[in-house]
Design a protein around this motif. Structure first.
Motif, PDB file in Angstrom:
ATOM      1  N   UNK A  78      -9.512  -3.835  -0.215  1.00 49.47           N
ATOM      2  CA  UNK A  78      -8.869  -4.231  -1.463  1.00 49.47           C
ATOM      3  C   UNK A  78      -9.949  -4.624  -2.470  1.00 49.47           C
ATOM      4  N   UNK A  79      -9.878  -4.024  -3.661  1.00 49.37           N
ATOM      5  CA  UNK A  79     -10.881  -4.282  -4.695  1.00 49.37           C
ATOM      6  C   UNK A  79     -10.582  -5.583  -5.445  1.00 49.37           C
ATOM      7  N   UNK A  80     -11.588  -6.066  -6.179  1.00 45.21           N
ATOM      8  CA  UNK A  80     -11.421  -7.290  -6.966  1.00 45.21           C
ATOM      9  C   UNK A  80     -10.389  -7.126  -8.070  1.00 45.21           C
ATOM     10  N   UNK A  81     -10.240  -5.894  -8.592  1.00 47.83           N
ATOM     11  CA  UNK A  81      -9.241  -5.651  -9.649  1.00 47.83           C
ATOM     12  C   UNK A  81      -7.831  -5.934  -9.137  1.00 47.83           C
TER      13      UNK A  81
ATOM     14  N   UNK B  54       0.888  -1.167   0.000  1.00 47.57           N
ATOM     15  CA  UNK B  54       0.000   0.000   0.000  1.00 47.57           C
ATOM     16  C   UNK B  54       0.920   1.209   0.000  1.00 47.57           C
ATOM     17  N   UNK B  55       0.951   1.923  -1.106  1.00 48.34           N
ATOM     18  CA  UNK B  55       1.857   3.052  -1.261  1.00 48.34           C
ATOM     19  C   UNK B  55       1.384   4.228  -0.402  1.00 48.34           C
ATOM     20  N   UNK B  56       2.264   5.207  -0.156  1.00 49.34           N
ATOM     21  CA  UNK B  56       1.864   6.355   0.665  1.00 49.34           C
ATOM     22  C   UNK B  56       0.638   7.115   0.122  1.00 49.34           C
ATOM     23  N   UNK B  57       0.398   7.056  -1.192  1.00 47.43           N
ATOM     24  CA  UNK B  57      -0.787   7.731  -1.742  1.00 47.43           C
ATOM     25  C   UNK B  57      -2.051   6.865  -1.657  1.00 47.43           C
ATOM     26  N   UNK B  58      -1.932   5.633  -1.129  1.00 43.99           N
ATOM     27  CA  UNK B  58      -3.095   4.802  -0.869  1.00 43.99           C
ATOM     28  C   UNK B  58      -3.408   3.738  -1.905  1.00 43.99           C
ATOM     29  N   UNK B  59      -2.642   3.669  -3.005  1.00 43.80           N
ATOM     30  CA  UNK B  59      -2.910   2.650  -4.021  1.00 43.80           C
ATOM     31  C   UNK B  59      -2.231   1.335  -3.638  1.00 43.80           C
TER      32      UNK B  59
ATOM     33  N   UNK C 151      -3.400 -12.272  -9.113  1.00 40.55           N
ATOM     34  CA  UNK C 151      -3.583 -13.590  -9.727  1.00 40.55           C
ATOM     35  C   UNK C 151      -2.805 -13.700 -11.039  1.00 40.55           C
ATOM     36  N   UNK C 152      -2.811 -12.636 -11.850  1.00 42.24           N
ATOM     37  CA  UNK C 152      -2.062 -12.639 -13.115  1.00 42.24           C
ATOM     38  C   UNK C 152      -0.560 -12.755 -12.858  1.00 42.24           C
ATOM     39  N   UNK C 153      -0.062 -12.058 -11.840  1.00 44.89           N
ATOM     40  CA  UNK C 153       1.367 -12.106 -11.523  1.00 44.89           C
ATOM     41  C   UNK C 153       1.757 -13.505 -11.044  1.00 44.89           C
ATOM     42  N   UNK C 154       0.896 -14.145 -10.232  1.00 45.92           N
ATOM     43  CA  UNK C 154       1.184 -15.488  -9.729  1.00 45.92           C
ATOM     44  C   UNK C 154       1.227 -16.500 -10.870  1.00 45.92           C
TER      45      UNK C 154
ATOM     46  N   UNK D  85      -7.369 -17.930  -0.024  1.00 44.84           N
ATOM     47  CA  UNK D  85      -7.483 -17.846   1.439  1.00 44.84           C
ATOM     48  C   UNK D  85      -7.448 -16.388   1.884  1.00 44.84           C
ATOM     49  N   UNK D  86      -6.511 -15.618   1.313  1.00 46.67           N
ATOM     50  CA  UNK D  86      -6.378 -14.200   1.664  1.00 46.67           C
ATOM     51  C   UNK D  86      -7.642 -13.425   1.307  1.00 46.67           C
ATOM     52  N   UNK D  87      -8.231 -13.765   0.173  1.00 45.39           N
ATOM     53  CA  UNK D  87      -9.450 -13.091  -0.273  1.00 45.39           C
ATOM     54  C   UNK D  87     -10.636 -13.458   0.628  1.00 45.39           C
ATOM     55  N   UNK D  88     -10.744 -14.741   0.977  1.00 46.60           N
ATOM     56  CA  UNK D  88     -11.856 -15.239   1.794  1.00 46.60           C
ATOM     57  C   UNK D  88     -11.804 -14.692   3.221  1.00 46.60           C
TER      58      UNK D  88
END
Length: 85
Positions: free
Chosen positions: A71-74, A26-31, A80-83, A56-59
């Protein structure tokens, strides 16, 4: 012999070598960003590079608790794409 840095996955609570984990920041600007370098500024949380750990983290909401924000679904889709590569 060089010491291997260990970190704990927020979803599975397993201690793993830092290189086997993915850092979410979570960056200092909140993203929320996926930190592939491990050097980004901000509050970081480690997640195992595994789709099951992401589920598990999502659930449980453990990633949101660790980063102290919602945290949004996006963001979960981006992780998930990075994994999956």
């Amino acid at each position: 012999m060089k010491k291997i840095p260990m970190r704990k996955c927020v979803a599975t609570q397993e201690q793993c070598p830092k290189k086997e984990l993915l850092r979410i920041v979570r960056t200092p600007d909140g993203s929320i960003e996926v930190d592939t370098t491990g050097k980004m500024n901000g509050r970081g949380a480690y997640l195992k590079k595994d789709v099951a750990a992401l589920e598990i983290a999502k659930k449980k909401g453990s990633l949101a608790k660790a980063l102290e924000c919602t945290i949004s679904d996006e963001v979960y889709d981006k992780i998930s794409e990075v994994i999956r590569g």
